[in-house]
Motif scaffolding. Sequence first.
Motif, PDB file in Angstrom:
ATOM      1  N   UNK A  13      68.965  64.959 137.936  1.00 42.58           N
ATOM      2  CA  UNK A  13      69.291  65.282 136.547  1.00 42.58           C
ATOM      3  C   UNK A  13      70.025  66.577 136.543  1.00 42.58           C
ATOM      4  N   UNK A  14      71.104  66.727 136.034  1.00 44.59           N
ATOM      5  CA  UNK A  14      71.869  67.824 136.101  1.00 44.59           C
ATOM      6  C   UNK A  14      71.763  68.742 134.908  1.00 44.59           C
ATOM      7  N   UNK A  15      71.405  68.179 133.677  1.00 45.11           N
ATOM      8  CA  UNK A  15      71.105  69.099 132.392  1.00 45.11           C
ATOM      9  C   UNK A  15      70.368  67.932 131.607  1.00 45.11           C
ATOM     10  N   UNK A  16      69.264  68.461 130.845  1.00 41.91           N
ATOM     11  CA  UNK A  16      69.064  67.788 129.711  1.00 41.91           C
ATOM     12  C   UNK A  16      68.562  68.924 128.720  1.00 41.91           C
ATOM     13  N   UNK A  17      68.906  68.748 127.480  1.00 42.64           N
ATOM     14  CA  UNK A  17      68.323  69.655 126.346  1.00 42.64           C
ATOM     15  C   UNK A  17      68.339  69.035 124.863  1.00 42.64           C
ATOM     16  N   UNK A  18      67.275  69.753 124.471  1.00 40.07           N
ATOM     17  CA  UNK A  18      67.113  69.305 122.882  1.00 40.07           C
ATOM     18  C   UNK A  18      67.220  70.636 122.244  1.00 40.07           C
ATOM     19  N   UNK A  19      67.908  70.534 121.033  1.00 35.88           N
ATOM     20  CA  UNK A  19      68.187  71.740 120.240  1.00 35.88           C
ATOM     21  C   UNK A  19      66.892  72.382 119.794  1.00 35.88           C
ATOM     22  N   UNK A  20      66.567  73.756 120.080  1.00 40.82           N
ATOM     23  CA  UNK A  20      65.338  74.251 119.790  1.00 40.82           C
ATOM     24  C   UNK A  20      64.640  73.794 118.346  1.00 40.82           C
ATOM     25  N   UNK A  23      62.795  70.332 118.897  1.00 40.55           N
ATOM     26  CA  UNK A  23      61.906  70.085 119.844  1.00 40.55           C
ATOM     27  C   UNK A  23      60.628  69.781 119.316  1.00 40.55           C
ATOM     28  N   UNK A  24      59.823  68.939 120.221  1.00 36.53           N
ATOM     29  CA  UNK A  24      58.254  68.613 119.523  1.00 36.53           C
ATOM     30  C   UNK A  24      58.035  67.390 119.335  1.00 36.53           C
ATOM     31  N   UNK A  25      59.049  66.572 118.873  1.00 31.65           N
ATOM     32  CA  UNK A  25      58.777  64.981 118.295  1.00 31.65           C
ATOM     33  C   UNK A  25      58.860  64.203 119.498  1.00 31.65           C
ATOM     34  N   UNK A  26      59.117  64.658 120.773  1.00 29.60           N
ATOM     35  CA  UNK A  26      59.353  63.612 121.828  1.00 29.60           C
ATOM     36  C   UNK A  26      60.901  63.123 122.091  1.00 29.60           C
ATOM     37  N   UNK A  27      61.655  63.997 121.674  1.00 34.37           N
ATOM     38  CA  UNK A  27      63.245  63.612 121.826  1.00 34.37           C
ATOM     39  C   UNK A  27      63.434  63.782 123.407  1.00 34.37           C
ATOM     40  N   UNK A  28      63.036  64.744 123.849  1.00 40.53           N
ATOM     41  CA  UNK A  28      63.473  64.838 125.332  1.00 40.53           C
ATOM     42  C   UNK A  28      62.799  63.964 126.036  1.00 40.53           C
ATOM     43  N   UNK A  29      61.450  63.689 125.844  1.00 35.17           N
ATOM     44  CA  UNK A  29      60.674  62.705 126.871  1.00 35.17           C
ATOM     45  C   UNK A  29      61.248  61.299 126.604  1.00 35.17           C
ATOM     46  N   UNK A  30      61.778  60.957 125.265  1.00 40.34           N
ATOM     47  CA  UNK A  30      62.359  59.696 125.050  1.00 40.34           C
ATOM     48  C   UNK A  30      63.835  59.646 125.839  1.00 40.34           C
ATOM     49  N   UNK A  59      58.098  76.746 129.815  1.00 35.77           N
ATOM     50  CA  UNK A  59      57.876  75.339 129.017  1.00 35.77           C
ATOM     51  C   UNK A  59      58.724  74.226 129.808  1.00 35.77           C
ATOM     52  N   UNK A  60      59.913  74.438 130.204  1.00 34.78           N
ATOM     53  CA  UNK A  60      60.520  73.364 131.018  1.00 34.78           C
ATOM     54  C   UNK A  60      59.775  72.758 132.198  1.00 34.78           C
ATOM     55  N   UNK A  61      59.320  73.732 133.121  1.00 37.99           N
ATOM     56  CA  UNK A  61      58.380  73.159 134.135  1.00 37.99           C
ATOM     57  C   UNK A  61      57.132  72.423 133.672  1.00 37.99           C
ATOM     58  N   UNK A  62      56.585  72.829 132.357  1.00 34.96           N
ATOM     59  CA  UNK A  62      55.613  72.005 132.002  1.00 34.96           C
ATOM     60  C   UNK A  62      56.154  70.628 131.296  1.00 34.96           C
ATOM     61  N   UNK A  63      57.368  70.634 130.582  1.00 38.55           N
ATOM     62  CA  UNK A  63      57.913  69.488 130.187  1.00 38.55           C
ATOM     63  C   UNK A  63      57.835  68.315 131.171  1.00 38.55           C
TER      64      UNK A  63
END
Length: 92
Positions: A13-20, A23-30, A59-63
Amino acid sequence: MTISDRPAEARDIGAIGVSPDRKGPGIGAAMLSYQEAELAKVEARILIVETLGTDDFQPTCDFYQKNGFDEEARIHDFYKDGGDKIVFWQRV
């Protein structure tokens, strides 16, 4: 999100990002789940991501850990003094 394609069975994974503010409703996980499903279709075996190991990036590591990644390696002071490089790993 960017995903490398070499070698074919191991992807980065080179990059993944969700606008601050989103964050919270699971967009990154999806996003991650979708990519994992796509990678399984092309018979990728493992997925790797690297991140900075500072308090700001906890928080990134936790994600990644919450989403099934294990810490595979830590290179101390890689980016700067106190800025470790952390490599997370997951079987697809």
